[in-house]
Design an enzyme around this catalytic site. Sequence first.
Site, mmCIF file in Angstrom:
data_model
loop_
_atom_site.group_PDB
_atom_site.id
_atom_site.type_symbol
_atom_site.label_atom_id
_atom_site.label_comp_id
_atom_site.label_asym_id
_atom_site.label_seq_id
_atom_site.Cartn_x
_atom_site.Cartn_y
_atom_site.Cartn_z
ATOM 1 N N TYR A 94 0.840 -1.190 0.000
ATOM 2 C CA TYR A 94 0.000 0.000 0.000
ATOM 3 C C TYR A 94 0.874 1.238 0.000
ATOM 4 C CZ TYR A 94 -4.283 2.633 0.775
ATOM 5 O OH TYR A 94 -5.351 3.483 0.627
ATOM 6 N N ARG A 216 -18.955 -8.742 -12.639
ATOM 7 C CA ARG A 216 -18.519 -10.046 -13.129
ATOM 8 C C ARG A 216 -19.715 -10.990 -13.160
ATOM 9 N NH1 ARG A 216 -13.702 -11.708 -9.267
ATOM 10 N NH2 ARG A 216 -15.134 -10.767 -7.757
ATOM 11 N N GLY A 287 -6.892 -1.548 -8.417
ATOM 12 C CA GLY A 287 -6.449 -2.472 -9.457
ATOM 13 C C GLY A 287 -6.660 -3.908 -9.051
ATOM 14 N N MET A 288 -7.905 -4.311 -8.855
ATOM 15 C CA MET A 288 -8.210 -5.637 -8.330
ATOM 16 C C MET A 288 -7.672 -6.761 -9.205
ATOM 17 S SD MET A 288 -12.118 -4.922 -7.065
ATOM 18 C CE MET A 288 -12.413 -6.652 -6.686
ATOM 19 N N TRP A 311 -6.641 8.880 -5.047
ATOM 20 C CA TRP A 311 -6.329 8.246 -3.767
ATOM 21 C C TRP A 311 -6.778 9.211 -2.686
ATOM 22 C CZ3 TRP A 311 -0.898 7.907 -1.165
ATOM 23 C CH2 TRP A 311 -0.948 7.012 -0.087
ATOM 24 N N LEU A 312 -7.703 8.781 -1.851
ATOM 25 C CA LEU A 312 -8.278 9.671 -0.847
ATOM 26 C C LEU A 312 -7.216 10.236 0.086
ATOM 27 C CD1 LEU A 312 -10.876 10.897 0.341
ATOM 28 C CD2 LEU A 312 -11.049 8.876 1.811
#
EC number: 1.3.1.104
Length: 373
Positions: A94, A216, A287-288, A311-312
Amino acid sequence: MWVCGALCRTRAPAQLGQRLLPESRRRRPASASFSASAEPSRVRALVYGHHGDPAKVVELKNLELAAVGGSHVHVKMLAAPINPSDINMIQGNYGLLPQLPAVGGNEGVGQVVAVGSGVTGVKPGDWVIPANPGLGTWRTEAVFGEEELITVPSDIPLQSAATLGVNPCTAYRMLVDFERLRPRDSIIQNASNSGVGQAVIQIAAARGLRTINVLRDTPDLQKLTDTLKNLGANHVVTEEELRKPEMKSFFKDVPQPRLALNCVGGKSSTELLRHLAPGGTMVTYGGMAKQPVIASVSQLIFKDLKLRGFWLSQWKKDHSPDQFKELILTLCDLIRRGQLTAPACSEVPLQDYLCALEASTQPFVSSKQILTM
């Protein structure tokens, strides 16, 4: 949110690590430390001493509670969710990593128990949430600095308060900051059943925007579709349907989206770009798929598409605490009006954290795991 690729990893402030130093190594007061006593403390926390698989590195520990003084605030945690960013942080993948050992959890809601003599902004009984990530919310209670907390109204549902500080904030900023959208404009997003995705649907509906929501093809597709439509989704399509030529006729009746929100990457993000209106923007916030975002030269030149990221944590760095508080209050107004609800949640007692961690990393689990204290 899941983040792929090599990231520049900044370190959280040193005091995060100081809170968890063993008693023998403490050189100055800290919010909490590992208990040096054989007697268990009344403060319990989920702690990890090194990065890795959360199910293997996270442990339920007894911590000591520091005295409350000065600008310190004693908080009893009420509930804290498990977000993908929490998992990424424990894994070491992260953009912001606290010093180790650390307490897990970046989000949650607690109630103020006591305040120091120098505290002016909160009082006992107030509900508070973290002002920034890395605070360590997976614990029964702690002593924090006043500047580390933001008050929230206690008249909103507990689950809404516990899940307020990350996903709804991300959704709101992406809808507002990148394109000047007008009522009846369309947006398209993948990972639509995620916490951010569900917040996007509701906030967009409150602003009169149409949403095209990509999922999905899962075993519970119809159930997910019904859930999203009940939240206000206008259209729900699968990844496979989005690739079919028939989508051309779909966009004859539905305006092409000017904004795409990407949390997946890879082929999924390619399809979002393909259906964007000329001059539109795709914002990537996760980006799963752990695959890169690829845009063709023709999309950039002839359609003038824009690729942005969000990005918070960076947004908070670029804006004042008062602006973040204003954002929180705006979202609370939506909650009060019934226009924003918490995602589907499963409440799990803190001691059953392994079950919650496992469920939070399993595919096709649409219920957010919330640790209750």
